[in-house]
Design a protein around this motif. Sequence first.
Motif, PDB file in Angstrom:
ATOM      1  N   SER A  27      42.038  39.069  25.223  1.00 42.22           N
ATOM      2  CA  SER A  27      42.298  39.966  26.358  1.00 42.22           C
ATOM      3  C   SER A  27      42.031  41.411  25.972  1.00 42.22           C
ATOM      4  N   TRP A  28      42.484  41.810  24.775  1.00 39.56           N
ATOM      5  CA  TRP A  28      42.247  43.180  24.320  1.00 39.56           C
ATOM      6  C   TRP A  28      40.769  43.386  24.007  1.00 39.56           C
ATOM      7  N   GLU A  29      40.117  42.343  23.475  1.00 42.36           N
ATOM      8  CA  GLU A  29      38.675  42.433  23.227  1.00 42.36           C
ATOM      9  C   GLU A  29      37.923  42.686  24.535  1.00 42.36           C
ATOM     10  N   LEU A  30      38.303  41.962  25.578  1.00 38.33           N
ATOM     11  CA  LEU A  30      37.614  42.098  26.862  1.00 38.33           C
ATOM     12  C   LEU A  30      37.905  43.443  27.523  1.00 38.33           C
ATOM     13  N   LEU A  31      39.084  43.989  27.301  1.00 38.61           N
ATOM     14  CA  LEU A  31      39.359  45.319  27.849  1.00 38.61           C
ATOM     15  C   LEU A  31      38.449  46.358  27.200  1.00 38.61           C
ATOM     16  N   SER A  32      38.214  46.231  25.903  1.00 42.38           N
ATOM     17  CA  SER A  32      37.317  47.173  25.225  1.00 42.38           C
ATOM     18  C   SER A  32      35.899  47.051  25.768  1.00 42.38           C
ATOM     19  N   ALA A  61      48.084  47.173  28.600  1.00 44.00           N
ATOM     20  CA  ALA A  61      46.719  47.109  29.138  1.00 44.00           C
ATOM     21  C   ALA A  61      46.193  48.502  29.470  1.00 44.00           C
ATOM     22  N   ILE A  62      47.056  49.347  30.003  1.00 41.58           N
ATOM     23  CA  ILE A  62      46.654  50.737  30.269  1.00 41.58           C
ATOM     24  C   ILE A  62      46.324  51.429  28.958  1.00 41.58           C
ATOM     25  N   ALA A  63      47.161  51.216  27.929  1.00 39.42           N
ATOM     26  CA  ALA A  63      46.927  51.834  26.635  1.00 39.42           C
ATOM     27  C   ALA A  63      45.623  51.351  26.004  1.00 39.42           C
ATOM     28  N   HIS A  64      45.209  50.141  26.363  1.00 40.08           N
ATOM     29  CA  HIS A  64      43.975  49.563  25.829  1.00 40.08           C
ATOM     30  C   HIS A  64      42.746  49.898  26.675  1.00 40.08           C
TER      31      HIS A  64
END
Length: 337
Positions: A27-32, A61-64
Motif C-alpha cells: 500500500s505504501w509502495e503504491l502511494l509512492s 496515508a496522508i503522510a505517505h
Amino acid sequence: MTDVDPDEYEDVWVFIEVHGDEVASVSWELLSEGRRLADEKGEDLVALVIGRDVKTVAEEAIAHGADRALVADDPVFEPYRADPYGDQFRHLVEEYKPDIALIGGTHTGRDFAGRVAVPTHAGLTADCTELDVDDDGLLLARRPTFGGDAMATIKCETHRPQMATVRPGVFDVDEHDPEREGEIKNTEVVVEESDTLSRVLERSVGDVADITDADIVVAGGAGVEGDFSPIEDLADALDAEVAASRAAVDEGWIEAPRQVGQTGKTVRPALYIAAGISGAVQHLEGMNDSETVVAINSDPNAPIFEHADYGIVGDLFEVCPALAEMIREETRREVPV
C-alpha cells in the motif's frame, strides 16, 4: 457494455490494505508510485481506506503522499471478506469516478478487484510490475505474459476506471512526512452484516512467510535436485527466508508463494543468495534490485554470475553447509559467555 465519458473521471486512487493493526507494505509502495502518476497527470492522489478503526491509517496515508483519504470505517470490514469490500469499493467508484485505481496484487487485492471491475465495466490489468502514463494521461500497465517469457504493456482507452493490481515489492517507498496535511473524509458505508453472504467461522495463518519483506533471502533452483536442506540450513544460520526459482516450484520441491521471478514475487533484500540457479531473465526480473547478490553454482559460465556481486563456483551441497557453519561459528564468537 456501458459507454463512459473519460472526461468525467479524474484522480489516482490507491487502495490501502489493512488487516487488524497491520497495513500491507504494498500500500505504501503504491502511494509512492501513485504520487508520481498523479503529479504527471496534474490530478490528486486519493487513498481509499476500508476497515475497522482505521483513522490512524488514513492519517498515515496522508503522510505517505495522499492529498485526500476516503474512509469507510465499520465492523463489517473486519476481518476481510470479498463481498463487503467489493460492494463498498464499487459504490465509491460509482460515486467519485476515479480515473486510475491501484490495488496491491496480494491475496486480498486479487480476491476483490474483479468484484469492482466487472460490474463497473472498468479496465483491469492484473499482476503489474511497471506503471506509467502516456501523453494523453492513459495508464500504461506493464506485466509479464506468455509464462513470463515476454512483457506486455496494456492500456485502456474506453473503460473507466483504469484499474491495476500491482505485484508487491516492485516500487520503492518514499519517506513519509508526518507534518504533511490532507483531507480525510468519512464516507457512507453501504454494506450491512445482514446483507453479507459470507461468514468467517475460523481463521488460521499458514507457515509460509512473505518473502517480499525479508532482509536476507536464500534461494534454490534446479540445482538443488529436490533437496532444499542445504538452502534451509544456510537460511537458518542467516535468519533468512527461503525462496526458489520457477524451476524448483514447477517440480513441486517448494511452495509457490516462495517463487521469485516474473511469474513469482519481487524481492529487494539487503542480501540475496542464489544457489543452483542458472540466472534466467525471468528469475532476474524478480531479484535484480537486491543490494548484494551472491551466486553459488557449479557451472562457471552460468549467467547468474554476470548479475552477482560475489560468485562461488562449487557444489551447493558442499558450499552451503560450509557457509552455514562459518556463520554459526562467527555468531558463537560474538556472543559473550
